[in-house]
Design an enzyme around this catalytic site. Structure first.
Site, PDB file in Angstrom:
ATOM      1  CG  ASN A  10      -1.669   1.238   1.471  1.00 30.67           C
ATOM      2  OD1 ASN A  10      -1.754   2.078   0.577  1.00 30.67           O
ATOM      3  ND2 ASN A  10      -2.233   1.389   2.669  1.00 30.67           N
ATOM      4  CE  LYS A  12       0.101   3.221   4.894  1.00 32.38           C
ATOM      5  NZ  LYS A  12       0.158   3.345   6.325  1.00 32.38           N
ATOM      6  CG  HIS A  95      -5.633   1.553   5.436  1.00 33.65           C
ATOM      7  ND1 HIS A  95      -5.152   2.509   6.299  1.00 33.65           N
ATOM      8  CD2 HIS A  95      -4.613   0.687   5.217  1.00 33.65           C
ATOM      9  CE1 HIS A  95      -3.885   2.225   6.586  1.00 33.65           C
ATOM     10  NE2 HIS A  95      -3.538   1.130   5.936  1.00 33.65           N
ATOM     11  CD  GLU A  97      -2.812   5.252   7.013  1.00 29.93           C
ATOM     12  OE1 GLU A  97      -2.812   5.381   5.781  1.00 29.93           O
ATOM     13  OE2 GLU A  97      -1.869   4.692   7.625  1.00 29.93           O
ATOM     14  CD  GLU A 167      -3.355  -2.995   7.502  1.00 34.18           C
ATOM     15  OE1 GLU A 167      -2.251  -3.214   6.990  1.00 34.18           O
ATOM     16  OE2 GLU A 167      -4.007  -1.974   7.297  1.00 34.18           O
ATOM     17  N   GLY A 173       2.680   1.768  10.936  1.00 38.27           N
ATOM     18  CA  GLY A 173       3.613   2.884  10.772  1.00 38.27           C
ATOM     19  C   GLY A 173       4.329   3.275  12.057  1.00 38.27           C
ATOM     20  CB  SER A 213       5.611  -2.188  11.957  1.00 43.56           C
ATOM     21  OG  SER A 213       5.137  -0.890  12.257  1.00 43.56           O
TER      22      SER A 213
HETATM   23  C1  PEP Z   1      -0.620  -0.198   6.253  1.00 44.88           C
HETATM   24  O1  PEP Z   1      -0.725   0.972   5.995  1.00 44.88           O
HETATM   25  O2  PEP Z   1      -1.500  -0.972   5.831  1.00 44.88           O
HETATM   26  C2  PEP Z   1       0.521  -0.638   7.036  1.00 44.88           C
HETATM   27  C3  PEP Z   1       0.494  -1.821   7.552  1.00 44.88           C
HETATM   28  O3  PEP Z   1       1.562   0.245   7.187  1.00 44.88           O
HETATM   29  P1  PEP Z   1       3.033  -0.056   7.808  1.00 44.88           P
HETATM   30  O4  PEP Z   1       3.508  -1.321   7.134  1.00 44.88           O
HETATM   31  O5  PEP Z   1       3.838   1.123   7.456  1.00 44.88           O
HETATM   32  O6  PEP Z   1       2.846  -0.254   9.272  1.00 44.88           O
END
Ligand code: PEP
Length: 249
Positions: A10, A12, A95, A97, A167, A173, A213
């Site tokens: 992703n 973003k 997601h 976000e 997630e 992040g 992460s």
């Molecule tokens: C994500 O945005 O779906 C995500 C898991 O981000 P990150 O890998 O940066 O934690």
């Protein structure tokens, strides 16, 4: 286990078209002998560029969101028809976000799910608890609620086109990863929820990605768990030299 691993990046709100093209070309070359299922989800503005590059490769094209309506007076939104037109195959929905920054609720996410599936897309439904919800012992309840509400009205026949991404919001992040054991426990729980809704067979076939992460160093341990079938990767998907080792774990 007969489920294929599914590794998705992703991107973003990163990358101009030329930056996206460079990364997409590196991934097409670097993953051509990869054994898993792959996807990249660039920003809307780079979809057409990346579409032309990944076409015919083993990398699917994903979008990070879509509108809940087919078309019309919806300033700033992007429709499933427009996404299909540029070659998108999969849409990431719900997601964290979108849920927490842009206040998308379960009802809106469910409308998007149904519309995307109606138009033949695969979808990745993201679910996951906030830190305070985990600390209050509510991780399972939150994931169950988001799963049940997200899948409302979706037929068993459409379930093969649904992937769920667990997630935990506190791991996205932040550099904090759920332990493989903690993640696997929630994945198993989500699978049991899907089993209640669609039966054991559909639940066994369901791909459940982990996100939060993920990096090369923790991928193999996460993927070794019975119920973890792939990864949705944010930060580490932005460079070929961090994404390819994850994708080829
Ligand atoms: C994500 O945005 O779906 C995500 C898991 O981000 P990150 O890998 O940066 O934690």
């Amino acid at each position: 286990m007969s489920r294929n691993y599914f590794i998705a990046g992703n991107w973003k709100m990163h990358k101009t078209r030329s930056e996206a093209a460079t990364l997409a070309k590196e991934l097409v070359a670097g993953l051509k002998d990869g054994k898993h299922k792959y996807l990249v989800a660039p920003s809307f503005t780079a979809l057409e560029t990346v579409s032309a590059i990944v076409k015919g490769s083993n990398i699917l094209l994903g979008a990070q969101n879509c509108a809940a309506e087919e078309q019309g007076a919806h300033t700033g939104e992007v429709s499933v028809l427009q996404l299909k037109d540029v070659g998108v195959q999969t849409i990431i929905l719900g997601h964290s976000e979108r849920r927490h920054i842009y206040k998308e609720d379960d009802e809106l996410i469910n409308r998007k799910m149904r519309l995307a599936l109606k138009h033949g897309f695969e979808v990745i439904l993201c679910v996951g608890e906030l830190l305070e919800e985990r600390e209050a012992g509510k991780a399972e309840a939150v994931c169950k609620h988001q799963t049940v509400e997200g899948l409302k009205g979706i037929s068993a026949a459409d379930m093969p086109r649904v992937t769920i991404a667990y997630e935990p919001v506190w791991a996205i992040g932040t550099g904090k990863t759920a332990t493989p054991e903690d993640a696997d426990a929630i994945h198993a729980y989500i699978r049991s929820v899907v089993s209640e809704l669609y039966g054991v067979d559909a639940a066994k076939k369901l791909i459940i990605q982990y996100g939060g992460s993920v990096k090369a160093e923790n991928t193999a341990a996460l993927m070794a768990k019975e119920n973890i079938d792939g990864a949705l990767v944010g930060g580490a998907s932005l460079k070929a030299d961090t994404f390819i080792p994850i994708a080829k774990f």
